[in-house]
Design an enzyme around this catalytic site. Structure first.
Site, PDB file in Angstrom:
ATOM      1  N   HIS A  47       0.846  -1.214   0.000  1.00 44.62           N
ATOM      2  CA  HIS A  47       0.000   0.000   0.000  1.00 44.62           C
ATOM      3  C   HIS A  47       0.865   1.242   0.000  1.00 44.62           C
ATOM      4  O   HIS A  47       0.954   1.917   1.023  1.00 44.62           O
ATOM      5  CB  HIS A  47      -0.908  -0.006   1.230  1.00 44.62           C
ATOM      6  CG  HIS A  47      -2.075   0.911   1.137  1.00 44.62           C
ATOM      7  ND1 HIS A  47      -2.030   2.232   1.504  1.00 44.62           N
ATOM      8  CD2 HIS A  47      -3.336   0.699   0.725  1.00 44.62           C
ATOM      9  CE1 HIS A  47      -3.218   2.781   1.354  1.00 44.62           C
ATOM     10  NE2 HIS A  47      -4.024   1.866   0.879  1.00 44.62           N
ATOM     11  N   PHE A  48       1.419   1.679  -0.935  1.00 43.21           N
ATOM     12  CA  PHE A  48       1.588   1.196  -2.298  1.00 43.21           C
ATOM     13  C   PHE A  48       3.086   1.135  -2.530  1.00 43.21           C
ATOM     14  O   PHE A  48       3.785   2.056  -2.125  1.00 43.21           O
ATOM     15  CB  PHE A  48       0.922   2.151  -3.297  1.00 43.21           C
ATOM     16  CG  PHE A  48      -0.550   2.337  -3.039  1.00 43.21           C
ATOM     17  CD1 PHE A  48      -1.457   1.376  -3.464  1.00 43.21           C
ATOM     18  CD2 PHE A  48      -1.028   3.439  -2.348  1.00 43.21           C
ATOM     19  CE1 PHE A  48      -2.818   1.555  -3.233  1.00 43.21           C
ATOM     20  CE2 PHE A  48      -2.381   3.614  -2.115  1.00 43.21           C
ATOM     21  CZ  PHE A  48      -3.285   2.672  -2.547  1.00 43.21           C
TER      22      PHE A  48
END
Length: 145
Positions: A47-48
């Protein structure tokens, strides 16, 4: 309140303990705590990967954990196998800025009211002077068998 005291009051452990220190605690009224966000957080893997951002639901969870610390301190109790402080609701959650590795998340939570066993808190998470998230959080204490 340092991490050793926090560990006595919260049942959460790695990787889900999201409060590192309590800087201010006004019994039954307000808590000011911090979460130091590092690139080593397990959620940043997905993420991410190219632009790591702390998931909003984990910012809300950090606010709820700060609320739990305020509540346990107010009651003069520590959690046990028979008592759990559950996160039961959220209203008005707003995300204003991303929280990234290297940020220090300041968790400012005030007790708004207690009604019918439901504790309602107003929480604001900041990075510096910028609001990252704000929400009303509801929790309740339950005795479990």
């Amino acid at each position: 309140m340092d991490i050793h005291q926090i560990l006595k009051l919260l049942p959460h452990r790695y990787p889900f303990l999201l409060v590192d220190r309590v800087n201010e605690l006004e019994r039954g009224k307000r808590i000011l705590a911090i979460k130091n966000v590092t690139i080593n957080e397990p959620f940043f893997t997905g993420h991410f990967p190219a632009r790591p951002v702390m998931p909003g639901v984990l910012i809300l969870e950090a606010l709820a954990q700060a609320a739990g610390l305020l509540s346990f301190d107010m009651m003069g109790e520590a959690p046990g196998d028979d008592k759990v402080f559950y996160f039961v609701g959220i209203d008005g959650a707003r995300f204003k800025r991303p929280v990234e590795p290297g940020d220090q998340l300041i968790l400012d939570v005030e007790l708004d009211r207690i009604k019918g066993g439901i504790y309602k808190f107003k929480g604001v998470a900041r990075v510096g002077d910028s609001v990252a998230c704000e929400a009303e959080i509801m929790c309740t204490m339950r005795t479990v068998a």
